[in-house]
Design an enzyme around this catalytic site. Sequence first.
Site, mmCIF file in Angstrom:
data_model
loop_
_atom_site.group_PDB
_atom_site.id
_atom_site.type_symbol
_atom_site.label_atom_id
_atom_site.label_comp_id
_atom_site.label_asym_id
_atom_site.label_seq_id
_atom_site.Cartn_x
_atom_site.Cartn_y
_atom_site.Cartn_z
ATOM 1 N N ASN A 207 32.576 39.540 37.657
ATOM 2 C CA ASN A 207 33.304 39.944 36.459
ATOM 3 C C ASN A 207 33.405 38.762 35.498
ATOM 4 O O ASN A 207 33.218 37.602 35.883
ATOM 5 C CB ASN A 207 34.698 40.441 36.868
ATOM 6 N N ASN A 209 35.658 36.978 34.301
ATOM 7 C CA ASN A 209 36.579 35.856 34.542
ATOM 8 C C ASN A 209 36.301 35.121 35.848
ATOM 9 O O ASN A 209 37.029 34.201 36.202
ATOM 10 C CB ASN A 209 38.035 36.348 34.529
ATOM 11 N N LYS A 210 35.258 35.518 36.559
ATOM 12 C CA LYS A 210 34.982 34.894 37.857
ATOM 13 C C LYS A 210 34.255 33.553 37.687
ATOM 14 O O LYS A 210 33.861 33.171 36.598
ATOM 15 C CB LYS A 210 34.172 35.846 38.742
ATOM 16 N N ILE A 211 34.056 32.859 38.804
ATOM 17 C CA ILE A 211 33.515 31.501 38.755
ATOM 18 C C ILE A 211 32.093 31.489 38.206
ATOM 19 O O ILE A 211 31.676 30.535 37.550
ATOM 20 C CB ILE A 211 33.623 30.826 40.136
#
Length: 396
Positions: A207, A209-211
């Site tokens: 997604n 906002n993930k790393i």
Amino acid sequence: MRGARRERRARRLRRPVGSPSVSRIYLSPPHPSGREVELVRDAIESNWLAPLGPHVDAFERELSALVGVENALALSSGTAALHLALTVLGIGAGDEVACSTLTFAASANAIRYTGATPFFVDCDAATWTIDAALLDEAIAGRRRAGARVRAVVAVDLYGQCCDYDALQEVCAGHEVVLVQDAAESLGATYRGAPSGGQAALAAFSFNGNKIITTSGGGMLVGADPDLIAHARKLSTQAREPAPHYEHSEIGFNYRLSNVLAALGRAQLAVLGDRVAARRRINARYRALLADAPGISFMPEAPYGTGNAWLTCILVDPERFGADREAIRLALEAVDIEARPVWKPMHLQPLFSGYPVAGGDVSARLFERGLCLPSGSALSDAEQDRVVAALRSASCR
């Protein structure tokens, strides 16, 4: 009254009219590697615009090699990966599935998608992940009540793995299958091994906002090729190998597109750098706030290394002079995004009345926990700005 005081304080902290503008600091924004345009251009110029294609195949191979799990399936979301994991394991109506209560709703929603019913288990205060001893008691209790418990969804939280040795022992003792929700833990390790290989199946999320991100996407990984093959079939509407459209079971439209897989490949190549950056940011927050009374941090478990996806603090309002929400509002007033720790599933209106084992630990973490901006491109100057705004929220 307390809410009114918070809002008045937030208004006082807003920038005065005419002051120099500053950029908003986001919680966890995407951080391009620099190769995204090149690889997406290749996908477009080769005309592989439909789902599937060479970048999807390569993304699966590269992630499989990185996490040390032989089989991987690129999907449209981490939620899709969880849903398919439970489906190919045979979970369905009449079954119950244990789930970490301190998590995002997708962990529990995927259980409901199958027709099964979740019950929730509190976390361990020392790791913030599912409490294995409490899980053991909860499964035994549900079985005594006549429930057919079939699986456990263990959630790696804020980049930290669960204690999988303990969880595997519990699951083996009750003959239930373990699914790893690794949506937040890509790049973390458990006892020296990469996150993702600690259960029968594991789900990653990409997604925004993930790393690392593919804009939206996910991956299902597992050691059993037959389970991944079945999930692969189901992810393309369960088409049978026939020249016409033949279907013998219900499928889903869950595959990742070749264009988005190109993004993922560019991001995956710098995963190690992104983990190192977030861990440095986490360590710097700890140093900058070491003398702040009433501020503590999410512990790092001794059995692994987290990816520090989000840096989370706990606020003791009596000692700090303001509560978690007052801090969040103070940050928002100066264009800094922060977010409360996950609201536990057993406190969500959607899951009101579902069984829960414990719950006090996760409820306290929600009440006092705050996620600070943790993007891997966060500069020292921006981090200093976050810390200054956080300190300004105190009445002392």
